[in-house]
Design a protein around this motif. Structure first.
Motif, PDB file in Angstrom:
ATOM      1  N   TYR A   1       4.424  17.046 -15.573  1.00 28.57           N
ATOM      2  CA  TYR A   1       3.957  16.677 -13.903  1.00 28.57           C
ATOM      3  C   TYR A   1       3.588  15.359 -13.771  1.00 28.57           C
ATOM      4  CZ  TYR A   1       1.120  16.692  -9.539  1.00 28.57           C
ATOM      5  OH  TYR A   1       0.753  16.389  -8.458  1.00 28.57           O
ATOM      6  N   ILE A   2       4.039  14.662 -12.819  1.00 32.60           N
ATOM      7  CA  ILE A   2       3.573  13.273 -12.563  1.00 32.60           C
ATOM      8  C   ILE A   2       2.781  13.062 -11.309  1.00 32.60           C
ATOM      9  CG2 ILE A   2       4.304  10.757 -12.607  1.00 32.60           C
ATOM     10  CD1 ILE A   2       6.594  11.530 -14.320  1.00 32.60           C
ATOM     11  N   ARG A   3       1.728  12.482 -11.153  1.00 36.08           N
ATOM     12  CA  ARG A   3       1.323  11.918  -9.829  1.00 36.08           C
ATOM     13  C   ARG A   3       1.336  10.607  -9.700  1.00 36.08           C
ATOM     14  NH1 ARG A   3      -2.933  13.663  -6.047  1.00 36.08           N
ATOM     15  NH2 ARG A   3      -1.752  15.719  -6.287  1.00 36.08           N
ATOM     16  N   ASN A   4       1.940   9.946  -8.776  1.00 36.83           N
ATOM     17  CA  ASN A   4       1.934   8.607  -8.317  1.00 36.83           C
ATOM     18  C   ASN A   4       1.019   8.212  -7.097  1.00 36.83           C
ATOM     19  OD1 ASN A   4       4.209   7.797 -10.284  1.00 36.83           O
ATOM     20  ND2 ASN A   4       5.589   8.923  -9.064  1.00 36.83           N
ATOM     21  N   PHE A   5       0.160   7.860  -7.635  1.00 36.55           N
ATOM     22  CA  PHE A   5      -1.255   7.804  -6.607  1.00 36.55           C
ATOM     23  C   PHE A   5      -1.024   6.674  -5.508  1.00 36.55           C
ATOM     24  CE2 PHE A   5      -2.783   9.719 -10.489  1.00 36.55           C
ATOM     25  CZ  PHE A   5      -3.710  10.658  -9.920  1.00 36.55           C
ATOM     26  N   ASN A   6      -0.175   5.640  -5.566  1.00 34.75           N
ATOM     27  CA  ASN A   6       0.133   5.017  -4.421  1.00 34.75           C
ATOM     28  C   ASN A   6       1.619   4.874  -4.258  1.00 34.75           C
ATOM     29  OD1 ASN A   6      -1.034   3.162  -2.610  1.00 34.75           O
ATOM     30  ND2 ASN A   6      -0.131   1.283  -3.859  1.00 34.75           N
ATOM     31  N   SER A   7       2.214   5.888  -4.031  1.00 36.65           N
ATOM     32  CA  SER A   7       3.466   6.259  -3.549  1.00 36.65           C
ATOM     33  C   SER A   7       3.585   5.800  -1.802  1.00 36.65           C
ATOM     34  CB  SER A   7       4.170   7.851  -3.661  1.00 36.65           C
ATOM     35  OG  SER A   7       3.479   8.419  -3.091  1.00 36.65           O
ATOM     36  N   LEU A   8       4.727   5.803  -1.769  1.00 39.63           N
ATOM     37  CA  LEU A   8       4.927   5.220  -0.030  1.00 39.63           C
ATOM     38  C   LEU A   8       4.413   6.511   0.745  1.00 39.63           C
ATOM     39  CD1 LEU A   8       8.409   3.321   0.587  1.00 39.63           C
ATOM     40  CD2 LEU A   8       5.997   2.804   1.231  1.00 39.63           C
ATOM     41  N   GLU A   9       4.535   7.593   0.245  1.00 40.54           N
ATOM     42  CA  GLU A   9       4.157   8.907   0.987  1.00 40.54           C
ATOM     43  C   GLU A   9       2.649   8.989   1.521  1.00 40.54           C
ATOM     44  OE1 GLU A   9       5.573  12.841  -0.910  1.00 40.54           O
ATOM     45  OE2 GLU A   9       6.945  11.513  -2.243  1.00 40.54           O
ATOM     46  N   VAL A  10       1.945   8.412   0.469  1.00 39.23           N
ATOM     47  CA  VAL A  10       0.415   8.552   0.486  1.00 39.23           C
ATOM     48  C   VAL A  10      -0.377   7.002   0.826  1.00 39.23           C
ATOM     49  CG1 VAL A  10       0.244  10.625  -0.478  1.00 39.23           C
ATOM     50  CG2 VAL A  10      -0.048   8.570  -1.795  1.00 39.23           C
ATOM     51  N   VAL A  11       0.620   5.985   0.946  1.00 38.40           N
ATOM     52  CA  VAL A  11       0.051   4.747   1.029  1.00 38.40           C
ATOM     53  C   VAL A  11      -0.964   4.388   2.178  1.00 38.40           C
ATOM     54  CG1 VAL A  11       1.717   3.598   2.282  1.00 38.40           C
ATOM     55  CG2 VAL A  11       0.317   2.028   0.644  1.00 38.40           C
ATOM     56  N   ASP A  12      -0.532   4.950   3.349  1.00 38.87           N
ATOM     57  CA  ASP A  12      -1.492   4.625   4.526  1.00 38.87           C
ATOM     58  C   ASP A  12      -2.746   5.344   4.374  1.00 38.87           C
ATOM     59  OD1 ASP A  12       0.558   3.454   5.819  1.00 38.87           O
ATOM     60  OD2 ASP A  12       1.239   5.173   7.005  1.00 38.87           O
ATOM     61  N   GLN A  13      -2.889   6.371   3.364  1.00 44.49           N
ATOM     62  CA  GLN A  13      -4.324   6.863   3.189  1.00 44.49           C
ATOM     63  C   GLN A  13      -5.103   6.116   2.333  1.00 44.49           C
ATOM     64  OE1 GLN A  13      -4.224  11.416   2.481  1.00 44.49           O
ATOM     65  NE2 GLN A  13      -2.097  10.917   2.904  1.00 44.49           N
ATOM     66  N   ASN A  14      -4.432   5.023   1.517  1.00 46.76           N
ATOM     67  CA  ASN A  14      -5.108   4.302   0.544  1.00 46.76           C
ATOM     68  C   ASN A  14      -5.668   3.084   1.073  1.00 46.76           C
ATOM     69  OD1 ASN A  14      -4.673   6.114  -1.589  1.00 46.76           O
ATOM     70  ND2 ASN A  14      -2.632   5.310  -2.171  1.00 46.76           N
ATOM     71  N   LEU A  15      -4.989   2.794   2.346  1.00 48.42           N
ATOM     72  CA  LEU A  15      -5.561   1.436   2.891  1.00 48.42           C
ATOM     73  C   LEU A  15      -7.200   1.367   3.373  1.00 48.42           C
ATOM     74  CD1 LEU A  15      -2.320   1.048   5.288  1.00 48.42           C
ATOM     75  CD2 LEU A  15      -2.662   0.170   2.976  1.00 48.42           C
ATOM     76  N   THR A  16      -7.660   0.275   3.173  1.00 48.81           N
ATOM     77  CA  THR A  16      -8.874  -0.052   3.154  1.00 48.81           C
ATOM     78  C   THR A  16      -9.668  -0.417   4.564  1.00 48.81           C
ATOM     79  OG1 THR A  16      -8.912  -2.162   2.449  1.00 48.81           O
ATOM     80  CG2 THR A  16      -8.864  -0.530   0.652  1.00 48.81           C
ATOM     81  N   GLY A  17      -8.562  -1.072   5.534  1.00 47.77           N
ATOM     82  CA  GLY A  17      -9.013  -1.704   6.612  1.00 47.77           C
ATOM     83  C   GLY A  17      -9.243  -3.247   6.354  1.00 47.77           C
ATOM     84  N   LYS A  18      -9.191  -3.685   5.359  1.00 50.51           N
ATOM     85  CA  LYS A  18      -9.257  -5.351   4.751  1.00 50.51           C
ATOM     86  C   LYS A  18      -7.565  -5.611   4.879  1.00 50.51           C
ATOM     87  CE  LYS A  18     -13.436  -4.505   2.111  1.00 50.51           C
ATOM     88  NZ  LYS A  18     -14.200  -4.947   0.813  1.00 50.51           N
ATOM     89  N   PRO A  19      -7.160  -6.519   5.507  1.00 52.59           N
ATOM     90  CA  PRO A  19      -5.907  -6.878   5.503  1.00 52.59           C
ATOM     91  C   PRO A  19      -5.398  -7.459   4.211  1.00 52.59           C
ATOM     92  CG  PRO A  19      -6.591  -7.584   7.607  1.00 52.59           C
ATOM     93  CD  PRO A  19      -7.929  -7.024   6.897  1.00 52.59           C
ATOM     94  N   HIS A  20      -6.309  -8.445   3.676  1.00 50.94           N
ATOM     95  CA  HIS A  20      -5.936  -8.889   2.253  1.00 50.94           C
ATOM     96  C   HIS A  20      -5.907  -8.122   1.206  1.00 50.94           C
ATOM     97  CE1 HIS A  20     -10.281  -8.937   2.606  1.00 50.94           C
ATOM     98  NE2 HIS A  20     -10.517  -9.541   1.351  1.00 50.94           N
ATOM     99  N   VAL A  21      -6.670  -7.116   1.227  1.00 49.76           N
ATOM    100  CA  VAL A  21      -6.390  -6.077   0.394  1.00 49.76           C
ATOM    101  C   VAL A  21      -5.330  -5.115   0.513  1.00 49.76           C
ATOM    102  CG1 VAL A  21      -7.831  -3.952  -0.924  1.00 49.76           C
ATOM    103  CG2 VAL A  21      -9.053  -5.959  -0.107  1.00 49.76           C
ATOM    104  N   ASP A  22      -5.286  -4.703   1.648  1.00 47.22           N
ATOM    105  CA  ASP A  22      -4.093  -3.761   2.130  1.00 47.22           C
ATOM    106  C   ASP A  22      -2.735  -4.278   1.920  1.00 47.22           C
ATOM    107  OD1 ASP A  22      -6.333  -2.219   2.695  1.00 47.22           O
ATOM    108  OD2 ASP A  22      -5.871  -2.160   4.897  1.00 47.22           O
ATOM    109  N   TYR A  23      -2.594  -5.734   1.851  1.00 48.41           N
ATOM    110  CA  TYR A  23      -1.143  -6.248   1.787  1.00 48.41           C
ATOM    111  C   TYR A  23      -0.912  -5.880   0.274  1.00 48.41           C
ATOM    112  CZ  TYR A  23       2.189  -9.784   0.388  1.00 48.41           C
ATOM    113  OH  TYR A  23       3.367 -10.048  -0.030  1.00 48.41           O
ATOM    114  N   PHE A  24      -1.611  -6.108  -0.561  1.00 45.96           N
ATOM    115  CA  PHE A  24      -1.197  -5.860  -1.981  1.00 45.96           C
ATOM    116  C   PHE A  24      -1.317  -4.247  -2.461  1.00 45.96           C
ATOM    117  CE2 PHE A  24      -3.371  -9.999  -2.058  1.00 45.96           C
ATOM    118  CZ  PHE A  24      -2.510 -10.747  -2.865  1.00 45.96           C
ATOM    119  N   ILE A  25      -1.892  -3.479  -1.738  1.00 49.17           N
ATOM    120  CA  ILE A  25      -1.881  -1.937  -1.910  1.00 49.17           C
ATOM    121  C   ILE A  25      -0.485  -1.582  -1.502  1.00 49.17           C
ATOM    122  CG2 ILE A  25      -2.556   0.125  -1.142  1.00 49.17           C
ATOM    123  CD1 ILE A  25      -5.364  -0.811  -1.178  1.00 49.17           C
TER     124      ILE A  25
END
Length: 496
Positions: A368-392
């Protein structure tokens, strides 16, 4: 009767009855001691671990590739034990080596990104084996730090050699040491081969190479054929080094010498948690203990090496170590050492610097593999800081073909081509592996957890070359994005 003779008879009777009682009370201990004496040498063996650099497990004669010259390793397999399920937890150099030397997985020992350091409070092989009466030696590539954790009794750097692309192991120093060693030693011989830069092979021939599902599509790629041919030639060069070391061992050491060959990770799966990166060759020769020409399918791991060495040396593995001793397997017992092995992926490194962490759990059949920043969940990983979210977002898009969850039946799909994560018949398997993975991550003190929305971006303290908003040797950052991240945006790993 004379009192003197009566006393002698009485004493004899007491000794006899005491022996009879102890015989029954201690029969188990005596049986175990007898078994142990039959399988364990009477003196501490020398321990030699030869580690190659960036070589796929599939590229050895003894592992099924008849087109590559690995005669020395093939010889070891004939004379010893070959493991079919040996693993490292991370398919990059420093984290892989740190596991060997500490008995702990990368996040726990601290070295879970390349070119970074082990935690300063970790006790390594140098300290643990010295306490058991061994000299501990490193001959070749190091790639681990700090020096306070890795205090080798002797350490020799790789040496330059003409007409080859990489430095050689210090053969003269190795031979001289084996000739003159006065006490048991634990020696790691760490080659720089076959890691690139490879040999320049003129007019390479595609039919001289063996292909697998992961590189079958590159048969017509001329650049790949040339590179792969150079890689095969570099494997052959390392074979020459191994043969010389085995000559020294056979000439200067007795049969009470354990010799392990492995490679730190696969080059075709580098920076991934696929088996092409994490499964490693692992061959062990130990005359009079290991039966020649044997194999094992039990799961073993790089974290198991130090506990095994300590066990062989007469000690016990420490409670703060993740690994388990596989000495019983070496002694011919087909016992389970690990139910699971685990894997870690950290793409934020010196060369690759994208936010795309992964974790893996694997038993003998399922992974089993968990890819924690896949496109499927990337919106949930965003911080609200544009300069950080760009890299995420950039990290998720870089690996857009990799889903949030992966599940593989390795018995029927050894090259992980068919993702079964959504298969309804395997949901219970997936859920069990997932929960056991999260439990392990928690025990490791992982910076990640099971809930989307926690996506730390990491950096070593005081190093610019490790940061997302700076150029790396493999990619450039737009000037408008440089220096946009502040120290508050990062999870700073201070001990690095």
């Amino acid at each position: 009767m004379n009192k003197k003779y009566l006393a002698i008879i009485l004493l004899g009777f007491l000794v006899f009855t005491s022996c009879v009682g102890n015989k029954h009370a201690d029969s188990k201990q005596m049986d175990l001691a007898q078994i142990e004496s039959e399988t364990q040498p009477t003196t501490k063996p020398n321990l030699i671990f030869y580690l190659a650099d960036d070589q796929d497990v599939y590229d050895y004669g003894c592992y099924g590739n008849d087109k590559v010259n690995t005669a020395a390793v093939d010889r070891l397999a004939k004379e010893g034990l070959l493991f079919n399920n040996a693993f490292t937890a991370q398919a990059i150099c420093a984290p892989s080596r740190s596991q060997l030397f500490t008995g702990n997985y990368p996040v726990k020992n601290g070295c879970f990104a390349n070119h970074t350091a082990t935690r300063p409070n970790i006790e390594s092989v140098t300290s643990r084996m010295k306490k058991l009466g061994y000299e501990v030696v490193l001959a070749g590539k190091s790639h681990v730090k700090p020096a306070t954790v890795y205090q080798w009794d002797k350490e020799w750097e790789p040496v330059p050699k003409k007409d080859v692309p990489r430095d050689y192991i210090p053969l003269d120093s190795i031979e001289n040491y084996m000739k003159t060693a006065k006490k048991p030693f634990c020696m790691f011989i760490t080659s720089k081969y076959p890691h690139g830069k490879y040999f320049d092979v003129k007019n390479p021939v595609v039919n001289d190479l063996k292909f697998y599902p992961f590189n079958e599509d590159k048969k017509n790629n001329k650049a790949y054929i040339k590179s792969r041919s150079g890689y095969y030639r570099s494997i052959e060069e390392d074979n020459t080094q191994i043969e010389k070391v085995l000559e020294f061992v056979d000439a200067h050491l007795d049969e009470n010498t354990l010799f392990i060959y492995s490679a730190d990770h696969g080059v075709s799966g580098k920076f991934t948690v696929k088996d092409i990166g994490l499964k490693v060759p692992f061959v062990v020769r130990w005359p009079k203990v290991i039966k020649p020409g044997t194999t094992s399918n039990q799961l073993i791991h790089y974290t198991d090496v130090l506990p095994t060495f300590m066990n062989i040396a007469g000690g016990e593995s420490a409670e703060d170590m993740d690994g388990n001793s596989f000495l019983p397997i070496l002694q011919g017992n087909n016992v389970e050492v690990n139910q699971y092995v685990y894997g870690v992926r950290t793409n934020q490194n010196i060369l690759n610097s994208e936010v795309f962490p992964s974790r893996m759990i694997r038993d003998k059949r399922y992974k089993y593999i968990r890819n924690f920043n896949s496109l499927e969940v990337v919106d949930q990983n965003l911080t609200g800081k544009p300069h950080v979210d760009y890299f995420i977002k950039r990290g998720a898009n870089k690996y857009k073909s990799e889903p949030f969850e992966e599940l593989y039946d390795l018995l029927n799909d050894p090259f992980e081509e068919h993702n079964l994560a959504q298969n309804p018949e395997l949901q219970s398997v997936k859920e069990k592996l997932k929960q056991d993975l999260f439990s392990w991550m928690k025990s490791q003190g992982d910076i990640l957890d099971e809930t989307p929305g926690n996506m730390p971006i990491i950096t070593p303290k005081g190093k610019k070359g490790f940061k997302l908003d700076q150029d790396t040797p493999t990619r450039k950052i737009a000037d408008s994005l440089k220096n946009t991240l502040t120290k508050d945006d990062y999870t700073v790993i201070k001990h690095w």
